[in-house]
Design a protein around this motif. Structure first.
Motif, short mmCIF file in Angstrom:
data_model
loop_
_atom_site.label_atom_id
_atom_site.label_comp_id
_atom_site.label_asym_id
_atom_site.label_seq_id
_atom_site.Cartn_x
_atom_site.Cartn_y
_atom_site.Cartn_z
N ALA A 199 45.01 32.19 34.23
CA ALA A 199 44.53 33.53 34.59
C ALA A 199 44.09 33.58 36.05
O ALA A 199 44.37 34.54 36.78
N HIS A 259 45.68 41.90 30.18
CA HIS A 259 45.48 40.46 30.15
C HIS A 259 44.27 40.07 30.99
O HIS A 259 43.85 40.81 31.89
N THR A 260 43.74 38.89 30.71
CA THR A 260 42.57 38.40 31.44
C THR A 260 42.83 38.34 32.94
O THR A 260 41.95 38.66 33.75
#
Length: 304
Positions: free
Chosen positions: A51, A273-274
């Motif tokens: 991430a 998403h992160t």
């Protein structure tokens, strides 16, 4: 991608090796805009690093990943250096052993990029008061994630007492599309709001935070109700003149904006998403006063 391992090393040797690798690859540190310190454990480090490197495509960074290992071993620092791994920045994975685990700041400090902001991120368990943590004290921004702990709502409420400018939580970043859509719904007059309800999967930490923000901004009471999810599913605002203004999402991708007397409107409202949440938070390094107000309101509601 160039990767280099250093065992039983020091921060000075790591810094020297980074310089050597950059010169070897012809990739100087100029252009990196911040240092991102990721404090995680071995189990979650893969997802956290992925991430962080994806977010670094937008914000070229030196990413320092701090992993505390066995405390009963001899003091030791192992490091893995990665340059050119799908990011214009650098990744340094630091594994600390022994008493060194209690002094991670002394390892991290010499590796911070000079004259650039520092952001600390705890993808999992985080300090109760992030600004008082040794790593947190080095940072201008401190990111936590209530979604990663068993009782995220209680955790958020408890952080209000120790809040310091620069603190935020990814539960707040998850609300950005919802907040934008709700704000856009008021582009046309809707009248006074009497009350409201935020519906989400049980235990969703973002839901009471959104309810607190709406209560703070609209001056009307908002409560939280459980739904089948996933995540946030709807916000219903009861209008004083009758009817409801509703934003409803059932498939984690599209939402429907329903206003009295007007045709329904379908809008994109996908779960993110992160890496996207992280990239959003890295865009602003000033204190988020709106988050602070919502957090304090949440704490008052939770106590009640």
């Amino acid at each position: 991608m160039t990767s280099f391992m250093l065992t039983d090393t020091t921060a000075g040797k790591i810094s020297a090796q980074l310089t050597h690798l950059r010169h070897q690859m012809g990739a100087p540190a100029v252009g990196m805009v911040l240092t991102l310190v990721v404090v995680t454990d071995e189990r979650d480090q893969y997802d956290a690093v992925r991430a962080a490197t994806e977010a670094a495509r937008e914000h070229p960074s030196r990413i320092l990943v701090v992993i505390n290992r066995e405390t009963d071993e001899a003091n030791r620092l192992d490091a893995e250096l990665r340059i050119g791994e799908s990011t214009p920045g650098e990744v340094v994975v630091l594994r600390l052993y022994g008493e060194l685990t209690a002094h991670a700041d002394s390892v991290v400090s010499p590796l911070l990029l000079p004259d650039t902001p520092v952001v600390a991120w705890w993808p999992g368990e985080a300090p109760t008061v992030p600004s008082e943590d040794p790593i947190g004290a080095l940072a201008q921004r401190r990111l936590t994630d209530a979604k990663a702990v068993p009782d995220g709502i209680r955790t958020l409420a408890s952080r209000a007492k120790g809040y310091a400018p620069g603190d935020t939580d990814l539960a707040w970043a998850r609300l950005t599309p919802w907040r934008s859509l709700l704000a856009a719904a008021f582009d046309q007059p809707v009248g006074k709001i009497k009350k409201g309800v935020v519906e989400a999967a049980a235990g969703n930490a973002s839901a009471p935070l959104l309810a607190a923000w709406l209560t703070e901004r609209l001056g009307a009471p908002f409560k939280v109700a459980d739904s089948n999810g996933p995540g946030l599913t709807s916000v219903r605002l009861s209008l004083a003149e009758g009817g409801e203004l509703t934003v409803a999402r059932s498939d984690a991708r599209l939402a429907t904006l329903i206003r009295p007397g007007q045709p329904d409107r379908h809008v994109a409202l996908a779960r993110r998403h992160t890496s996207e949440l992280l990239a959003e938070e890295l865009r602003r390094l000033d204190p988020d006063e709106i988050y602070a107000a919502a957090l304090k309101r949440l704490a008052k509601t939770y106590k009640a």
